[in-house]
Write an enzyme that holds these catalytic residues in place. Structure first.
Site, PDB file in Angstrom:
ATOM      1  N   GLY A   1      41.969  34.531  37.189  1.00 53.96           N
ATOM      2  CA  GLY A   1      42.283  33.208  37.696  1.00 53.96           C
ATOM      3  C   GLY A   1      43.272  33.197  38.835  1.00 53.96           C
ATOM      4  O   GLY A   1      43.115  32.459  39.812  1.00 53.96           O
ATOM      5  N   THR A   2      44.307  34.009  38.738  1.00 51.26           N
ATOM      6  CA  THR A   2      45.341  34.013  39.780  1.00 51.26           C
ATOM      7  C   THR A   2      44.765  34.461  41.115  1.00 51.26           C
ATOM      8  O   THR A   2      45.032  33.842  42.159  1.00 51.26           O
ATOM      9  CB  THR A   2      46.511  34.919  39.368  1.00 51.26           C
ATOM     10  OG1 THR A   2      47.156  34.369  38.208  1.00 51.26           O
ATOM     11  CG2 THR A   2      47.527  35.032  40.497  1.00 51.26           C
TER      12      THR A   2
ATOM     13  N   ASN B   1      46.856  22.936  32.184  1.00 54.71           N
ATOM     14  CA  ASN B   1      47.030  24.022  31.223  1.00 54.71           C
ATOM     15  C   ASN B   1      48.151  23.773  30.226  1.00 54.71           C
ATOM     16  O   ASN B   1      48.178  24.379  29.157  1.00 54.71           O
ATOM     17  CB  ASN B   1      47.297  25.338  31.962  1.00 54.71           C
ATOM     18  CG  ASN B   1      48.495  25.243  32.888  1.00 54.71           C
ATOM     19  OD1 ASN B   1      48.472  24.488  33.858  1.00 54.71           O
ATOM     20  ND2 ASN B   1      49.529  26.010  32.603  1.00 54.71           N
TER      21      ASN B   1
ATOM     22  N   GLN C   1      41.012  26.185  32.356  1.00 56.55           N
ATOM     23  CA  GLN C   1      41.106  25.616  31.009  1.00 56.55           C
ATOM     24  C   GLN C   1      39.876  24.800  30.631  1.00 56.55           C
ATOM     25  O   GLN C   1      39.663  24.507  29.455  1.00 56.55           O
ATOM     26  CB  GLN C   1      42.360  24.736  30.905  1.00 56.55           C
ATOM     27  CG  GLN C   1      43.664  25.466  31.092  1.00 56.55           C
ATOM     28  CD  GLN C   1      43.975  26.435  29.968  1.00 56.55           C
ATOM     29  OE1 GLN C   1      43.521  26.263  28.843  1.00 56.55           O
ATOM     30  NE2 GLN C   1      44.763  27.459  30.265  1.00 56.55           N
TER      31      GLN C   1
ATOM     32  N   GLY D   1      38.335  35.088  32.855  1.00 56.77           N
ATOM     33  CA  GLY D   1      37.630  35.674  31.728  1.00 56.77           C
ATOM     34  C   GLY D   1      38.314  35.507  30.387  1.00 56.77           C
ATOM     35  O   GLY D   1      37.680  35.100  29.403  1.00 56.77           O
ATOM     36  N   HIS D   2      39.594  35.813  30.308  1.00 52.94           N
ATOM     37  CA  HIS D   2      40.251  35.848  28.993  1.00 52.94           C
ATOM     38  C   HIS D   2      40.570  34.463  28.446  1.00 52.94           C
ATOM     39  O   HIS D   2      41.071  34.332  27.331  1.00 52.94           O
ATOM     40  CB  HIS D   2      41.516  36.719  29.046  1.00 52.94           C
ATOM     41  CG  HIS D   2      42.645  36.130  29.829  1.00 52.94           C
ATOM     42  ND1 HIS D   2      43.788  35.651  29.244  1.00 52.94           N
ATOM     43  CD2 HIS D   2      42.809  35.963  31.156  1.00 52.94           C
ATOM     44  CE1 HIS D   2      44.620  35.209  30.178  1.00 52.94           C
ATOM     45  NE2 HIS D   2      44.046  35.393  31.342  1.00 52.94           N
TER      46      HIS D   2
ATOM     47  N   THR E   1      35.794  47.714  44.445  1.00 52.55           N
ATOM     48  CA  THR E   1      34.775  48.181  43.513  1.00 52.55           C
ATOM     49  C   THR E   1      34.689  47.234  42.324  1.00 52.55           C
ATOM     50  O   THR E   1      35.703  46.899  41.704  1.00 52.55           O
ATOM     51  CB  THR E   1      35.106  49.598  43.021  1.00 52.55           C
ATOM     52  OG1 THR E   1      35.180  50.466  44.149  1.00 52.55           O
ATOM     53  CG2 THR E   1      34.060  50.091  42.048  1.00 52.55           C
TER      54      THR E   1
ATOM     55  N   CYS F   1      52.152  32.486  32.011  1.00 53.18           N
ATOM     56  CA  CYS F   1      52.453  33.229  33.245  1.00 53.18           C
ATOM     57  C   CYS F   1      53.893  33.049  33.672  1.00 53.18           C
ATOM     58  O   CYS F   1      54.402  33.817  34.484  1.00 53.18           O
ATOM     59  CB  CYS F   1      51.522  32.773  34.368  1.00 53.18           C
ATOM     60  SG  CYS F   1      49.766  33.031  34.010  1.00 53.18           S
TER      61      CYS F   1
END
Length: 408
Positions: A68-69, A155, A183, A204-205, A241, A337
């Protein structure tokens, strides 16, 4: 352990974990032309199609990132630089005052290092940006606005913003609109094409996928200057990559989270409402922050289904957090964060809360593993914990005001 911090990270879904471990047993750089490389590329492109289908986007609009960041920084900085390159007069960046720091700090960095003029859009007492607020900010000088960024759902307090209306206002002026939907994915109906956004952030998390992978949905006609350079992967917008196993697992998580969204949201909203009732019964002075959770302006949810955010007068949030942690209950004082920083949340201050009340706040966030037992555990613990934290705070205040303390 009672885990009530799903907004910070939610446990990986079993299906995503299986996809991750399965993909880890293969190898190949997705940019290579040999058989292993083509196999890796096929896995990436199939994942891209899955994510696009789940979120109402075209596969070509899915740009893989590290999370996200990075997605927020790429959108804010990249679109700003591209717009200013097209027209040097485009120097204004409009962001809501309650944005995640990944957006807010990226915009402020542009102000310090790239000549941007940042306007913080005011929010109401629930933390919501209204369309007329955005319209008025744009009207000050429409030709100078480079981009607008307003998060889909907050959030910390869980308030949902009217994204479609905000995006439409920007579109009327030809201004790119970015939304941090970290969120919202899996909790609210998110459709990239239908919402009208130019760019949208996914992590993702937060949806039951692995750490360290995310997506920036970027409209095909939206110019975005890369913030890193190298091999030219991902439309030459994000070189590097590709993490094939993480991407495969992310696609699995997004697919499941969106497919199960309606059923899960209903279950979590019921748990959330029960949690709110239990806290209020035990602590009448507790203040619920954010939207109460009724129907939103578009008829959809006005609050994230798994979010309950309270302020406890006379307490310090860090003390409450540690006392609950000692009882096996894990929650948060705000964004993970920026956790550990002893200062009131910028979100709560922007909503008009007094600094002292803002410091005594906790976020309880539910997710796919949450149960009625979790709510009951918090209900049994919260009263004594708040009483102990309040007593400790009053004792500390008395010591600070005593003559002996003043002499020391």
């Amino acid at each position: 352990m009672t885990y009530l911090d799903h907004a910070a990270t939610t446990p990986i879904l079993p299906e995503a974990a299986a996809a991750l471990t399965g993909a880890l047993s293969t190898f190949g750089n997705a940019s290579s032309l040999h058989s292993s490389g083509r196999r890796a590329r096929r896995a990436v492109e199939e994942s891209r199609e899955v994510i696009a289908a789940a979120l109402g986007a075209r596969p070509s609009e899915v740009v893989f990132t590290s999370g996200g960041t990075e997605s927020d920084n790429l959108a804010v900085k990249g679109i700003f630089w591209a717009r200013r390159a097209q027209d040097p007069a485009r120097t204004r960046v409009l962001v809501s005052a309650t944005e995640h720091h990944a957006v807010l700090d990226a915009a402020l960095w542009l102000a310090d290092h790239a000549g941007a003029e940042v306007t913080l859009l005011e929010v109401d007492d629930f933390g919501r940006v209204h369309e007329d607020t955005l319209r008025a900010a744009i009207a000050e000088d429409p030709a100078s606005v480079a981009l607008v960024s307003v998060m889909w759902a907050n959030n910390e307090v869980g308030t949902v913003n009217p994204v479609r209306e905000l995006a439409a206002t920007c579109a009327a002026h030809g201004i790119p609109f970015h939304t941090d939907a970290v969120q919202a994915i899996g909790a609210l109906p998110v459709d990239f094409a239908a919402c009208g956004a130019s760019a949208l952030t996914v992590s993702g998390h937060k949806v039951g996928g692995p750490y360290g992978v995310g997506v920036l949905l970027l409209g095909r006609d939206v110019a975005c200057t890369p913030i890193s350079h190298g091999g030219g992967q991902e439309r030459d917008v994000r070189s590097g990559t590709l993490d094939v196993p993480a991407i495969v697992a992310l696609a699995t998580a997004v697919r499941i989270a969106t497919a199960q969204r309606a059923e899960r949201a209903a279950r979590l909203a019921a748990l959330r409402d029960e949690l709110i009732r239990e806290v209020r019964v035990r602590l009448s002075a507790a203040v619920l922050n954010g939207d109460p959770g009724q129907s939103g302006m578009d008829g959809g949810p006005s609050r994230l289904p798994g979010n309950a955010h309270f302020s406890f007068p006379g307490c310090e949030g860090d003390s409450l957090l540690m006392l609950l942690d000692a009882k096996g209950i894990e929650c948060s004082t705000g964004s993970a964060c920026t956790a550990g920083v002893a200062q009131p949340s910028h979100v709560l201050l922007a909503m008009g809360l007094a600094p002292a009340l803002a410091r005594g706040s906790l976020r309880f966030s539910l997710g796919h593993t949450s149960t009625v037992a979790d709510v009951r555990a918090l209900a049994e613990a919260i009263g004594p914990v708040v009483e102990r934290a309040r007593s400790a705070g009053l004792a500390g205040l008395r010591r600070a005001k005593s003559p002996a303390a003043a002499e020391v």
